[in-house]
Design a protein around this motif. Sequence first.
Motif, PDB file in Angstrom:
ATOM      1  N   ASP A   1      29.140  50.165  35.584  1.00 19.24           N
ATOM      2  CA  ASP A   1      30.550  50.467  35.868  1.00 19.24           C
ATOM      3  C   ASP A   1      31.493  49.444  35.238  1.00 19.24           C
ATOM      4  OD1 ASP A   1      32.449  52.182  36.958  1.00 19.24           O
ATOM      5  OD2 ASP A   1      32.506  51.156  38.887  1.00 19.24           O
TER       6      ASP A   1
ATOM      7  N   ARG B   1      35.295  49.734  34.659  1.00 19.05           N
ATOM      8  CA  ARG B   1      36.229  49.588  35.772  1.00 19.05           C
ATOM      9  C   ARG B   1      36.133  48.173  36.368  1.00 19.05           C
ATOM     10  NH1 ARG B   1      35.801  54.583  39.810  1.00 19.05           N
ATOM     11  NH2 ARG B   1      33.572  54.028  39.776  1.00 19.05           N
TER      12      ARG B   1
ATOM     13  N   ASP C   1      29.924  53.117  30.994  1.00 23.50           N
ATOM     14  CA  ASP C   1      31.085  53.863  31.487  1.00 23.50           C
ATOM     15  C   ASP C   1      30.613  54.822  32.575  1.00 23.50           C
ATOM     16  OD1 ASP C   1      33.706  54.789  31.630  1.00 23.50           O
ATOM     17  OD2 ASP C   1      33.442  56.202  29.978  1.00 23.50           O
TER      18      ASP C   1
ATOM     19  N   SER D   1      31.755  56.048  35.242  1.00 24.42           N
ATOM     20  CA  SER D   1      32.639  57.117  35.714  1.00 24.42           C
ATOM     21  C   SER D   1      33.134  58.006  34.577  1.00 24.42           C
ATOM     22  CB  SER D   1      33.845  56.523  36.449  1.00 24.42           C
ATOM     23  OG  SER D   1      34.604  55.707  35.560  1.00 24.42           O
TER      24      SER D   1
ATOM     25  N   SER E   1      35.283  57.393  32.346  1.00 24.45           N
ATOM     26  CA  SER E   1      36.753  57.356  32.329  1.00 24.45           C
ATOM     27  C   SER E   1      37.349  56.530  31.191  1.00 24.45           C
ATOM     28  CB  SER E   1      37.271  56.808  33.665  1.00 24.45           C
ATOM     29  OG  SER E   1      36.772  55.504  33.911  1.00 24.45           O
TER      30      SER E   1
ATOM     31  N   THR F   1      38.691  56.043  27.456  1.00 26.98           N
ATOM     32  CA  THR F   1      39.183  56.863  26.347  1.00 26.98           C
ATOM     33  C   THR F   1      38.536  56.402  25.045  1.00 26.98           C
ATOM     34  OG1 THR F   1      41.060  55.415  25.806  1.00 26.98           O
ATOM     35  CG2 THR F   1      41.420  57.142  27.489  1.00 26.98           C
TER      36      THR F   1
ATOM     37  N   THR G   1      27.722  56.626  28.567  1.00 28.30           N
ATOM     38  CA  THR G   1      28.848  57.212  29.292  1.00 28.30           C
ATOM     39  C   THR G   1      28.496  58.592  29.835  1.00 28.30           C
ATOM     40  OG1 THR G   1      31.226  57.664  29.191  1.00 28.30           O
ATOM     41  CG2 THR G   1      29.912  58.219  27.238  1.00 28.30           C
TER      42      THR G   1
ATOM     43  N   ASP H   1      32.465  63.038  33.065  1.00 28.63           N
ATOM     44  CA  ASP H   1      33.411  63.328  34.149  1.00 28.63           C
ATOM     45  C   ASP H   1      34.761  63.816  33.654  1.00 28.63           C
ATOM     46  OD1 ASP H   1      32.163  61.847  36.891  1.00 28.63           O
ATOM     47  OD2 ASP H   1      31.434  61.114  34.964  1.00 28.63           O
ATOM     48  N   PHE H   2      35.210  63.340  32.519  1.00 32.88           N
ATOM     49  CA  PHE H   2      36.492  63.760  31.949  1.00 32.88           C
ATOM     50  C   PHE H   2      36.294  64.518  30.632  1.00 32.88           C
ATOM     51  CE2 PHE H   2      37.522  60.383  34.853  1.00 32.88           C
ATOM     52  CZ  PHE H   2      38.738  60.750  35.399  1.00 32.88           C
TER      53      PHE H   2
END
Length: 404
Positions: A166, A169, A195, A197, A199, A201, A224, A227-228
């Motif tokens: 993580d 974050r 990564d 989550s 999240s 870019t 990664t 999630d997005f």
Amino acid sequence: MDESLFHNENYWVSCFNYFDEVRKDFNLPERLKFHDVTLRDGEQSPGVAFRAEDKIAIAALLDDLGVDRIEVALPAVSEEDVKATKGVVALKPNAQVFVLSRGMASDVELALECGVDGIILELPVGTPRLKNQFKDWTEDDVVNKASHWAKYAKNKGLEVVLFPMDCTRAEPAFFDRVMNEVGTLEAVDGIGIVDTSGSLTPQAAVWLTKHIKGMTGKRIEIHTHGDFGMGVATSLACMTAGAEVAHVSVAGLGERTGNTPLDETAVSAKTLYGVDTNIKYDKLYDVSMEVIRRSKFQIAQSKPVIGRRSFTRESGMGVDLIRKQPLAMFGVHPSWVGREAEYVLGKKSGLISIEMKLGDLGMEALSDEDSLTVLTAIKTLSLDKQGLVTDEEFVEIVKKVTGK
């Protein structure tokens, strides 16, 4: 510009990808390597449970496909995972065999017992995990444990990839401390941008890759999630900044929205960026289907590369191009990734589709008037059933129209 970079027998993508102005700041590796997490992180998909024999069989397929590393398990989870790990090691694959290892003696010792090549050394770095899951850990604990177990594993002959869970974050100052005090250790061979989550870019991924590379000088790996919907984009962005290894899973298996899909990342690296991999692209589909069969995992019909309908045309406009020139219709040639282009009959079909279907089924050509009548009947049936018209239904329609 060499046109074959973006247009050849296997694919036809945008020439703009290869403009010098676009690529001037790239630091691409000569070859992108793949660390496959299907058997460990991919198995964390809710409801997926591989037996040891499944993992061994899938590992053999992955090795033949050309992945560079296979992460089999966190062996401490079960005796089944210990058996699987030892079984994969016994295959003596060309790919390296890795396991996940937490910062504790039992995990590292179990990795050694299994005979693997290296470990993914996981420690919590992200603020959400430290505040809510690892409440008793201080920043000193993280740094000291990571340093100790990295050195311990390295001294035992294992390759060590630091896996700061993580970390996208994490509190920036603490993350930099981990990189400076642990990432620079001689015992650490590679550093994962984890990564958790999904999240990060692509733009931030480029900056972070350069930042870590500048601090440590180590091999950068990107791990990664979707999630997005950014997994492939973020992984490839890291690659443009010098990351050499992408962590991926077959068909995007993984908890929540899944890990970064191997098939999409491998195809995109080669076609859109011109970066070679060791992947045998024509085997992607068959290997993916076998993993899906064993996992009982479901993927979207429209999923790129391996989705059931990713090379299917219903619209009658230009449908004959799927045979005459598939690259006029698709960015990659279906056969390059082990697929075949197909067309189906439905509301959006045209007269060319009727002509092609008659030929494929060995039926006589129709008059213009009968062809129009058949087409109208197909559109009506497709609307009534809100779906496609089968070959059997097509034959019945033709019989009714022609009276034969």
